[in-house]
Structure formats: structure tokens, C-alpha cells
Design a protein around this motif. Structure first.
Motif, PDB file in Angstrom:
ATOM      1  N   GLU A   1       0.747  -1.549   0.017  1.00 27.22           N
ATOM      2  CA  GLU A   1       0.104   0.118   0.352  1.00 27.22           C
ATOM      3  C   GLU A   1       0.660   1.212   0.291  1.00 27.22           C
ATOM      4  N   GLN A   2       2.349   1.216   0.843  1.00 24.95           N
ATOM      5  CA  GLN A   2       3.031   2.270   1.109  1.00 24.95           C
ATOM      6  C   GLN A   2       3.486   2.778  -0.942  1.00 24.95           C
ATOM      7  N   PHE A   3       3.915   1.211  -1.011  1.00 23.60           N
ATOM      8  CA  PHE A   3       4.309   1.716  -2.654  1.00 23.60           C
ATOM      9  C   PHE A   3       3.707   2.232  -3.620  1.00 23.60           C
ATOM     10  N   VAL A   4       2.489   1.689  -3.825  1.00 21.53           N
ATOM     11  CA  VAL A   4       1.674   2.539  -4.407  1.00 21.53           C
ATOM     12  C   VAL A   4       1.555   3.751  -3.964  1.00 21.53           C
ATOM     13  N   SER A   5       1.721   3.998  -2.892  1.00 23.22           N
ATOM     14  CA  SER A   5       0.914   5.676  -2.738  1.00 23.22           C
ATOM     15  C   SER A   5       2.644   6.595  -3.282  1.00 23.22           C
ATOM     16  N   LEU A   6       3.730   5.543  -3.238  1.00 22.41           N
ATOM     17  CA  LEU A   6       4.631   5.984  -3.015  1.00 22.41           C
ATOM     18  C   LEU A   6       4.869   6.595  -5.186  1.00 22.41           C
ATOM     19  N   CYS A   7       4.368   5.383  -5.569  1.00 22.32           N
ATOM     20  CA  CYS A   7       4.593   5.546  -7.515  1.00 22.32           C
ATOM     21  C   CYS A   7       3.485   6.865  -7.616  1.00 22.32           C
ATOM     22  N   LEU A   8       2.092   6.476  -6.635  1.00 17.53           N
ATOM     23  CA  LEU A   8       1.529   8.108  -7.048  1.00 17.53           C
ATOM     24  C   LEU A   8       1.922   9.575  -7.026  1.00 17.53           C
ATOM     25  N   LYS A   9       2.569   9.664  -5.933  1.00 16.38           N
ATOM     26  CA  LYS A   9       3.217  10.760  -5.741  1.00 16.38           C
ATOM     27  C   LYS A   9       4.327  11.001  -5.858  1.00 16.38           C
ATOM     28  N   ASN A  10       4.653  10.130  -6.883  1.00 17.07           N
ATOM     29  CA  ASN A  10       6.477  10.507  -7.448  1.00 17.07           C
ATOM     30  C   ASN A  10       6.371  10.169  -9.338  1.00 17.07           C
ATOM     31  N   PRO A  11       5.674  10.085 -10.286  1.00 24.22           N
ATOM     32  CA  PRO A  11       5.456   9.593 -11.240  1.00 24.22           C
ATOM     33  C   PRO A  11       7.028   9.958 -12.226  1.00 24.22           C
ATOM     34  N   ASP A  12       7.640  10.398 -11.246  1.00 22.54           N
ATOM     35  CA  ASP A  12       8.815  11.054 -12.273  1.00 22.54           C
ATOM     36  C   ASP A  12       9.908   9.889 -12.010  1.00 22.54           C
ATOM     37  N   LEU A  13       9.722   8.904 -10.642  1.00 21.65           N
ATOM     38  CA  LEU A  13      10.410   8.022 -10.211  1.00 21.65           C
ATOM     39  C   LEU A  13       9.975   6.810 -11.323  1.00 21.65           C
ATOM     40  N   ARG A  14      11.088   5.966 -11.360  1.00 19.31           N
ATOM     41  CA  ARG A  14      10.830   4.481 -11.497  1.00 19.31           C
ATOM     42  C   ARG A  14      11.275   3.706 -10.601  1.00 19.31           C
ATOM     43  N   LEU A  15      10.179   3.079  -9.404  1.00 18.25           N
ATOM     44  CA  LEU A  15      10.565   1.976  -8.491  1.00 18.25           C
ATOM     45  C   LEU A  15       9.769   0.348  -8.834  1.00 18.25           C
ATOM     46  N   GLU A  16      10.186  -0.234  -8.064  1.00 21.31           N
ATOM     47  CA  GLU A  16      10.123  -1.549  -8.088  1.00 21.31           C
ATOM     48  C   GLU A  16       9.695  -1.932  -6.204  1.00 21.31           C
ATOM     49  N   LEU A  17       8.707  -2.912  -6.246  1.00 19.10           N
ATOM     50  CA  LEU A  17       9.303  -3.417  -4.299  1.00 19.10           C
ATOM     51  C   LEU A  17       9.595  -4.982  -5.026  1.00 19.10           C
ATOM     52  N   ASN A  18      10.562  -5.619  -4.595  1.00 23.79           N
ATOM     53  CA  ASN A  18      10.957  -6.954  -4.739  1.00 23.79           C
ATOM     54  C   ASN A  18      10.324  -8.095  -4.119  1.00 23.79           C
ATOM     55  N   PRO A  19      10.792  -9.031  -3.734  1.00 20.36           N
ATOM     56  CA  PRO A  19       9.829  -9.658  -2.890  1.00 20.36           C
ATOM     57  C   PRO A  19       9.507  -9.835  -1.668  1.00 20.36           C
ATOM     58  N   ASN A  20      10.951  -9.041  -1.350  1.00 18.52           N
ATOM     59  CA  ASN A  20      10.743  -8.579   0.470  1.00 18.52           C
ATOM     60  C   ASN A  20      10.635  -7.370   0.786  1.00 18.52           C
ATOM     61  N   ARG A  21      10.173  -7.381  -0.572  1.00 15.40           N
ATOM     62  CA  ARG A  21       9.151  -6.320  -0.204  1.00 15.40           C
ATOM     63  C   ARG A  21      10.175  -4.647   0.674  1.00 15.40           C
ATOM     64  N   GLU A  22      11.527  -4.411  -0.249  1.00 17.57           N
ATOM     65  CA  GLU A  22      12.700  -3.987  -0.410  1.00 17.57           C
ATOM     66  C   GLU A  22      12.298  -2.686  -1.456  1.00 17.57           C
ATOM     67  N   LEU A  23      12.263  -1.205  -1.172  1.00 19.28           N
ATOM     68  CA  LEU A  23      12.223  -0.649  -2.456  1.00 19.28           C
ATOM     69  C   LEU A  23      13.007  -0.775  -3.313  1.00 19.28           C
ATOM     70  N   ILE A  24      13.167  -0.642  -4.614  1.00 22.12           N
ATOM     71  CA  ILE A  24      14.195  -0.550  -5.626  1.00 22.12           C
ATOM     72  C   ILE A  24      14.216   0.979  -6.710  1.00 22.12           C
ATOM     73  N   VAL A  25      14.820   2.161  -6.090  1.00 21.59           N
ATOM     74  CA  VAL A  25      14.779   2.948  -7.074  1.00 21.59           C
ATOM     75  C   VAL A  25      15.412   3.292  -8.354  1.00 21.59           C
ATOM     76  N   MET A  26      15.304   3.332  -9.390  1.00 13.50           N
ATOM     77  CA  MET A  26      15.746   2.912 -10.373  1.00 13.50           C
ATOM     78  C   MET A  26      16.154   3.945 -11.241  1.00 13.50           C
ATOM     79  N   VAL A  27      17.530   3.944 -11.305  1.00 14.87           N
ATOM     80  CA  VAL A  27      18.071   5.189 -11.582  1.00 14.87           C
ATOM     81  C   VAL A  27      18.144   5.685 -13.794  1.00 14.87           C
ATOM     82  N   PRO A  28      18.367   6.297 -14.125  1.00 13.63           N
ATOM     83  CA  PRO A  28      18.212   6.294 -15.365  1.00 13.63           C
ATOM     84  C   PRO A  28      19.684   6.010 -15.506  1.00 13.63           C
TER      85      PRO A  28
END
Length: 203
Positions: free
Chosen positions: A30-57
């Protein structure tokens, strides 16, 4: 006595940056979805361990390669109209099976499987086909782990394209990983009828 000063004008206000490069951030779906909605310019993923991954350009060489690969999938689908092709911004939600919330570089879903499926939220169905292109900044092992998640949730054919080693790893459900050395093309007919992925511009 401590005196706290504040900027006198908006021009003096500088953004506050939080360095999380050495920190593992764990968030709920739920927090991940909120982060994605509030930061549309970022590329984010959530791995199976629920660790946030911020992908650089990516560097231009990776962007060029990914554009070529995704363009081929899009063009084939446009000609056949057998399903829908999705770009690298498309999110999938596999948290119900502890698979995280990835965004493959390119994915495709057969038309009948999209009936009644909302395009207004992350997909909870596995795509039929995915491509992950290892960029110059990607470590190989985490990308391979992501491919194993795709395999486990039912992706019928997953390609890990590794320009650094000039290899392609092919993942299919219930099968050992097939490794090809610098192929000039990949026959994807088993999932996408008539589609042959041209690799000549990748190497």
C-alpha cells in the motif's frame, strides 16, 4: 540560547535530499502504491522482500537497446492484434504470491487474458512474455532473481538479455534456464505466433 534562522525568500530555499543509497527501505504494498502515485517521475519497484528499489536513468546505450527491443514487440503486436504490449513503466502486483511489484522492460499479454482486467491499476496477472535488459548499472544476480519470480508466477517466456556477457537467458515455467550465446535472433513463436526477436542491433 539557540537561534533558528529561516530563509528570507523562496529563492533561498534549497531542496532537502535524503541519501538512501546505503539504506534498505522496506515498505508495504500500500505504501509502495502511494509512493508511485506521489512520485510519477520515479521508476520504482518492490522486490519479493518488500524492499524498495529506485531505478536510476539508464545510459543512452541501454536506452537505445531497450527502445529497439520494445519497438519490435510493439510493432509485431500492432500487426497481429493478438494482445497488448506494455512498456517499462507498467507495474505488476505479485505480492499475493510473494513476488513483489516489478516493472519489466517490455511485456506482452494475450488478448483473451485481459478481458475484464482493469488497466487503471497494477496488473495482478502474469504477462505471457517479458524482456529484461541488463543495463550497464545492473548487477546480474538481482536481475536473475527477478526472472525466477517471473518464471514462478507463470510468465510463459522470459528473456534476460545480457549485453555485457553477450548472452540471453530464457526462462520458462517448470524448465531449466536456456542460455544462448550472442544469438542473432530469438524465436518467440511458442508464445507469440510468428514473432522473431531480432538481436542484431543489441550486440
Amino acid at each position: 540560547m539557540t537561534i533558528v534562522t529561516t530563509p528570507n525568500s523562496p529563492a533561498e530555499i534549497q531542496p532537502l535530499l535524503l541519501d538512501v543509497s546505503t539504506t534498505t527501505l522496506t515498505v508495504t504494498p500500500e505504501q509502495f502504491v502511494s509512493l508511485c502515485l506521489k512520485n510519477p517521475d520515479l521508476r520504482l519497484e518492490l522486490n519479493p522482500n518488500r524492499e524498495l528499489i529506485v531505478m536510476v536513468p539508464t545510459l543512452p546505450i541501454s536506452g537505445k537497446r531497450n527502445g529497439d527491443l520494445s519497438g519490435q514487440v510493439w510493432y509485431w503486436n500492432r500487426q497481429t492484434e493478438l494482445g497488448e504490449a506494455f512498456d517499462s513503466s507498467t507495474g505488476y502486483d505479485f505480492t499475493a504470491v510473494e513476488g513483489g511489484m516489478p516493472s519489466p522492460d517490455s511485456s506482452w499479454i494475450e488478448k483473451s487474458r485481459l478481458e475484464g482486467v482493469s488497466l487503471e491499476k497494477f496488473f495482478s496477472i502474469a504477462p505471457d512474455f517479458v524482456i529484461e535488459l541488463r543495463s550497464t548499472s545492473d548487477d546480474l544476480k538481482p536481475t536473475q532473481q527477478k526472472m525466477l519470480v517471473y518464471q514462478r508466477v507463470g510468465v510463459r517466456m522470459g528473456l534476460l538479455i545480457n549485453p555485457q556477457n553477450k548472452q540471453v537467458e530464457i526462462y520458462r515455467p517448470g524448465q531449466a534456464v536456456e542460455i544462448l550465446a550472442a544469438p542473432q535472433s530469438i524465436d518467440c513463436n511458442e508464445v507469440m505466433p510468428g514473432f522473431i526477436l531480432d538481436m542484431s542491433r543489441i550486440w
